[in-house]
Design an enzyme around this catalytic site. Structure first.
Site, short mmCIF file in Angstrom:
data_model
loop_
_atom_site.label_atom_id
_atom_site.label_comp_id
_atom_site.label_asym_id
_atom_site.label_seq_id
_atom_site.Cartn_x
_atom_site.Cartn_y
_atom_site.Cartn_z
CE LYS A 3 -13.51 -70.48 -38.37
NZ LYS A 3 -13.26 -69.76 -37.15
NE ARG A 47 -16.58 -74.87 -29.00
CZ ARG A 47 -17.63 -74.10 -29.23
NH1 ARG A 47 -18.75 -74.32 -28.57
NH2 ARG A 47 -17.61 -73.14 -30.12
CD GLU A 97 -14.75 -68.61 -45.69
OE1 GLU A 97 -15.76 -68.05 -45.21
OE2 GLU A 97 -14.39 -69.75 -45.37
P1 ADP Z 1 -21.20 -72.03 -29.89
O1 ADP Z 1 -20.97 -73.01 -28.81
O2 ADP Z 1 -22.61 -71.83 -30.17
O3 ADP Z 1 -20.39 -72.22 -31.14
P2 ADP Z 1 -19.69 -69.66 -29.56
O4 ADP Z 1 -19.06 -69.84 -30.89
O5 ADP Z 1 -20.24 -68.33 -29.25
O6 ADP Z 1 -20.85 -70.64 -29.30
O7 ADP Z 1 -18.59 -70.08 -28.50
C1 ADP Z 1 -18.91 -70.71 -27.29
C2 ADP Z 1 -18.18 -70.09 -26.15
O8 ADP Z 1 -16.82 -70.38 -26.22
C3 ADP Z 1 -18.32 -68.61 -26.14
O9 ADP Z 1 -18.44 -68.25 -24.79
C4 ADP Z 1 -17.04 -68.10 -26.76
O10 ADP Z 1 -16.65 -66.86 -26.22
C5 ADP Z 1 -16.07 -69.20 -26.37
N1 ADP Z 1 -15.10 -69.50 -27.42
C6 ADP Z 1 -15.34 -70.05 -28.62
N2 ADP Z 1 -14.20 -70.26 -29.30
C7 ADP Z 1 -13.20 -69.83 -28.50
C8 ADP Z 1 -11.78 -69.79 -28.62
N3 ADP Z 1 -11.15 -70.23 -29.69
N4 ADP Z 1 -11.08 -69.29 -27.60
C9 ADP Z 1 -11.70 -68.85 -26.48
N5 ADP Z 1 -13.03 -68.87 -26.31
C10 ADP Z 1 -13.78 -69.35 -27.29
P1 ADP Z 2 -16.30 -68.71 -35.44
O1 ADP Z 2 -15.20 -69.69 -35.31
O2 ADP Z 2 -15.95 -67.38 -34.89
O3 ADP Z 2 -17.58 -69.26 -34.94
P2 ADP Z 2 -17.35 -69.10 -38.14
O4 ADP Z 2 -16.54 -69.38 -39.35
O5 ADP Z 2 -18.14 -70.20 -37.59
O6 ADP Z 2 -16.43 -68.47 -37.02
O7 ADP Z 2 -18.32 -67.89 -38.50
C1 ADP Z 2 -19.11 -67.23 -37.52
C2 ADP Z 2 -20.17 -66.40 -38.22
O8 ADP Z 2 -19.59 -65.42 -39.09
C3 ADP Z 2 -21.10 -67.19 -39.13
O9 ADP Z 2 -22.16 -67.78 -38.43
C4 ADP Z 2 -21.57 -66.13 -40.11
O10 ADP Z 2 -22.58 -65.33 -39.56
C5 ADP Z 2 -20.34 -65.29 -40.27
N1 ADP Z 2 -19.55 -65.75 -41.44
C6 ADP Z 2 -18.43 -66.50 -41.43
N2 ADP Z 2 -17.97 -66.72 -42.68
C7 ADP Z 2 -18.83 -66.09 -43.51
C8 ADP Z 2 -18.93 -65.93 -44.94
N3 ADP Z 2 -18.03 -66.44 -45.77
N4 ADP Z 2 -19.97 -65.21 -45.43
C9 ADP Z 2 -20.90 -64.67 -44.62
N5 ADP Z 2 -20.86 -64.77 -43.28
C10 ADP Z 2 -19.85 -65.48 -42.73
#
Ligand code: ADP
Ligand code: ADP
Ligand code: MG
Length: 485
Positions: free
Chosen positions: A120, A297, A205
């Site tokens: 990230k 993905r 952040e």
């Molecule tokens: P999306 O596809 O909407 O971003 P999620 O962020 O919830 O959905 O992640 C998709 C699926 O992959 C979920 O089942 C989550 O548990 C799994 N997943 C996401 N990132 C990782 C990771 N870095 N390692 C293992 N599992 C992951």
């Molecule tokens: P992941 O890899 O687990 O999907 P993301 O960075 O995509 O992580 O963040 C997942 C969720 O966490 C976002 O959809 C939002 O709801 C919350 N989030 C992440 N960063 C912030 C932020 N700076 N401020 C508010 N909410 C956040």
């Protein structure tokens, strides 16, 4: 850049993503290979495939994360391509490289791009260089002082968010509201990150309050065509993980255009190929959006984009993996509906604790404008080792109100799941909530309204149905034969 032809696809996954990918392979008359762990020997994806290969025991590291064993399975089953689905090895650049080195076709973006976006901190750096707005923050943080210094120097106020640099699925993420919580939160985020991702690097952040999660679906080929398939809104989350998604979002048209074009520009800049998503957090108070991350993905919620555009994203991924140019241009993508998705996880809808066991009854909704994606069938076990998602329910309509009506009918009318707990009661409560209906919600919606949502739970079982039948029989026997009988 030469064209190559996919003969047979090994799907390196299980459940919902495996089944989804096999549907498109069937449409395209491409045979498939399933891989499975011991507890999955009777799983739905195993029956759907043309060939099925046992790859190990229940723990993911011994089976669905065992890349070498999966590549062997592809070679021995005469598969010449691998689709990773989502989760497991989908964002593992080393695995993607090994697949390519074994002479197989990798159905996804290049290992270089996966690597670039997997961190990230690096992804944010690239976004900044590409003039994509990012959330103000500080990186590579190891002490609480670094955080308080940054807040003081930049005039940042609480709340803030500590995030795992290699995070995903909402893990390794801690919100901080007060000064004296920083040290504890930092330790917690780092230990969670180390445990889940083997890397305790974190970034911090500014926390965007009342934020909305908006993301843009991208598809790109090896011939530098990068197009967007418009945006989705995934604001309804519990534990920073999505459970309801919709497409399009309620953004005004000019903002929609801006966010979609920005996402496509970023992906073009990094040489992206295949399907991917650029995620943003949108601040309604300033009408600004900030880059969060790129998911390299296929995403869980891709189906609602398919519903509003009429495209098959998995099929486009196969075209791109074969080295073909995209069969569509940006102007061909004309969304003309509204679609919603709810994630049916095997989870307690009140505590979000996992719910394992045998699905003793499973009836999927039918009727106009409903799309169901089942990762398991009736009689199957939900094993405790994997993700709890077992079914996706999608509804579409001419507008949001119409799609909501269809979703309500789908959940209340036909859906029956017994033997395991599911999120269904919560999902129904949400889509009937006045604030959800009027579009007045943020990522904290579920947290803020939980007691109210729980009080609206409607749970129905076979017993209720049997009671209804019993009542009917009792009525008939009391009244005697009726004229219509
Ligand atoms: P999306 O596809 O909407 O971003 P999620 O962020 O919830 O959905 O992640 C998709 C699926 O992959 C979920 O089942 C989550 O548990 C799994 N997943 C996401 N990132 C990782 C990771 N870095 N390692 C293992 N599992 C992951
Ligand atoms: P992941 O890899 O687990 O999907 P993301 O960075 O995509 O992580 O963040 C997942 C969720 O966490 C976002 O959809 C939002 O709801 C919350 N989030 C992440 N960063 C912030 C932020 N700076 N401020 C508010 N909410 C956040
Ligand atoms: Mg994310």
């Amino acid at each position: 850049m030469s064209q190559r032809s996919i003969r047979k696809v090994l799907v390196a996954n299980r459940g919902v993503p495996a089944v989804r990918i096999m549907h498109t392979c069937r449409d395209r008359k491409i045979p498939t290979t399933a891989v499975y762990s011991t507890p999955d020997r009777l799983a739905y994806h195993v029956f759907m495939a043309d060939t099925a290969i046992h790859i190990g025991e229940a723990p993911p590291v011994e089976s669905y994360l065992n890349g070498d064993r999966i590549i062997e399975a592809a070679l021995s089953s005469d598969s010449n391509a691998i689709h990773p689905g989502w989760g497991f090895l989908a964002e593992n650049a080393d695995f993607a490289q090994k697949v390519i080195d074994a002479g197989l076709i990798w159905i996804g973006p290049t290992p270089e791009v996966i690597n670039l976006m997997g961190d990230k901190i690096r992804a944010k750096e690239i976004a900044r260089q590409s003039n994509v707005p990012t959330v103000p923050g500080v990186e590579n943080v190891t002490s609480a002082e670094q955080i308080s210094d940054w807040m003081r120097d930049q005039g940042v106020t609480f709340p803030i968010m500590i995030k795992a640099a290699s995070g995903g699925g909402g893990k390794g993420m801690v919100k901080v509201d007060k000064l004296d919580q920083i040290a504890g939160a930092l330790a917690q985020a780092r230990s969670e990150a180390k445990k889940s991702f083997g890397d305790d690097t974190v970034l911090v952040e500014k926390y965007i309050e009342h934020g909305r999660h908006i993301e843009v679906q991208i598809i790109a080929d090896e011939h530098r065509h990068v197009i967007h398939l418009f945006e989705r809104e995934c604001t309804l989350q519990r534990r920073n993980q999505k459970i309801i998604e919709e497409a399009p979002s309620t953004l005004e048209n000019d903002l929609r255009q801006e966010i979609c074009v920005t996402a496509a520009r970023l992906m073009r800049r990094i040489g992206y190929t295949s399907a991917g998503t650029v995620e943003f957090i949108f601040d309604p108070s300033t009408q600004s959006f900030y880059f969060l991350e790129v998911n390299t993905r296929l995403q869980v919620e891709h189906g609602i984009t398919e519903l509003i555009t009429g495209l098959d994203i998995v099929s486009l991924m196969l075209d791109v993996a074969e080295g073909k140019p995209l069969p569509i241009k940006q102007l061909d993508v004309v969304p003309n509906r509204w679609a919603l998705e709810v994630r049916l996880n095997a989870e307690d809808p009140k505590t979000f604790g996992p719910s394992f066991g045998t699905i003793t009854r499973l009836r999927a909704p039918l009727g106009p404008n409903v799309r169901v994606l089942q990762g398991a069938t009736e009689g199957e076990d939900i094993p405790p080792y994997y993700d709890s998602l077992f079914m996706l329910l999608m509804a579409s309509g001419t507008d949001r109100a119409d799609a909501l009506r269809v979703m309500d009918r789908a959940i209340t009318g036909d859906l029956r799941v017994e033997g395991i707990k599911t999120l269904a009661p919560l999902l129904l409560s949400i889509i009937r909530h006045r604030k959800f209906i009027t579009g007045d919600f943020s990522t904290k919606f579920i947290e803020q309204h939980m007691p109210e949502l729980v009080s609206g739970f409607l749970e129905r079982t076979s017993e209720d149905e049997m009671l209804r039948v019993a009542r009917y029989v009792a009525e008939i026997s009391a009244l005697g034969p009726q004229s219509w009988m």
